[in-house]
Design an enzyme around this catalytic site. Sequence first.
Site: not given
Ligand code: BES
Ligand code: ZN
Length: 482
Positions: A250, A324
């Site tokens: 991230k 997931r």
């Molecule tokens: N934990 C995050 C989702 C999230 C984002 C929770 C903001 C709370 C606030 C999850 O694991 C994630 O990073 N999801 C990605 C998925 C993508 C790579 C398809 C996302 O939402 O960007």
């Molecule tokens: Zn994530």
Amino acid sequence: MDAITADLEIIIVIAKEFEHPFVQDANILKQAGFSGEHESICLLHEKGRLYVGSESIKSKDIRAAAAVAIRTLKGTQYESVKIANYASHPKCTAVFRAMVEGVLLGAYHFDNYKSKKSEHKLRSVTLSLQEYHGYELEPESFEQALNRAKIGANATNYTRDIVNTPPDDCYPEVMANLALDLAKKYELECTILKSKEIKKENMNALLAVARASRHKPRVIHLAYKPENPKAVISIVGKGLTYDSGGLSLKSADYMVTMKADKSGGSAVLGILKAVAQMKLPVEVHGFIGAVENMIGGDAYKPDDVLVAKNGKTIEVRNTDAEGRLVLADLLCYAQQEVTSDYLFDMATLTGACVVGVGNYTSGVMGNDPMPTKMVLDAGAGISGEMVTKLDFNHYLRKTLKSDIADISNVSNTRYGGAISAGMFLAEFIDEAHKEKWAHIDIAGPAYVEHTWGENPSGASGAGVRLMLRLLEKVSRREDHQQ
Ligand code: BES
Ligand code: ZN
Ligand code: ZN
């Protein structure tokens, strides 16, 4: 009401009734610019009255108003307050319950890491059952409402504490210990799987996510088993004690707050605590996948293909879509261990859900309308948590196709990410549970960096009150006899 002595009386004014003749101090309030606008306040110190505005008499608004009033008293010297009841019906305890919840949820603050603790001088809050409409209220039903309000609000605050705790103080082993503590204190059974047992269960997707962390994963199963339950319900929670994104790292701005990626699992702990305290006649199983998603030489990679517990192969195209993967295995495990009447999972699963429905609302989805409807019904109307429905469709399912494995862990389009994530999870639901499952994406409301209604800045405890109301409803049903 006059018989109760207190430093201050909190008076809730409904915005559209502001001109009503029974609003005392109307002229002074007007002069001070107060018109009963939702969540606005006006303190008349000399009169000993704190006015707070509410949009309506609905419990969701009253809960927020009570919380705002209590929060206002932080830093003041007032030690006692009193509040009168506002009922719409002699048997209606909803507003009373909301008021108690508002007080307890509004008083919450997280200062475990402050050298100087903030002090709330407030020692007593008296809620009078004296009622503006002059109804004769039944004390027993109000006693139960008071008891359940306290248990639910305290469980929400317990969950908030866990979520707010920094990742190096709350890692998988710590979450497992919290579950063991609950089992010791209440009538709960607890099973903890460590790496070796997790491997034996073929939960390879979960293990891949966990691999690069110095904190080893835990799979937690907490069970509340009353005699003659009306139904058996499983609740599965994403417990990412930190989500750095893994090798699909991230960016700096998006990584902060990812200690809150354990919100689903933390809510499961709060729910089990409350259910045991309320002694609801429903069998409840909580499953938590406690894992940390990190980087390192041992990290799982984009391009890896994982074999999940049910034998399905998953092409990893983004290691940040880790929730997931953890849930895929955990859902399989939960279904293997327990055949439930309903199966729910709660997860901070996608940023897309936040983009789609905003910070304050959860998204609920599934194969069948029934479990989804149960969650919607438990939403804003009674629990105060906002939930909206997201529909699955075949076109989004196709975007998860992989050239080399059974499914890809990310969609090939930038749109509809909350739904495609839900549809990914659906691949790990077996035939027996297909119509019994719903997925709740709590990524928005679980953690918000400002106060909103009854929620403080930081963790809100999303999912706890929502699922408790759902379980309470099921516990009153006749048609779920085992
Ligand atoms: N934990 C995050 C989702 C999230 C984002 C929770 C903001 C709370 C606030 C999850 O694991 C994630 O990073 N999801 C990605 C998925 C993508 C790579 C398809 C996302 O939402 O960007
Ligand atoms: Zn994530
Ligand atoms: Zn995550």
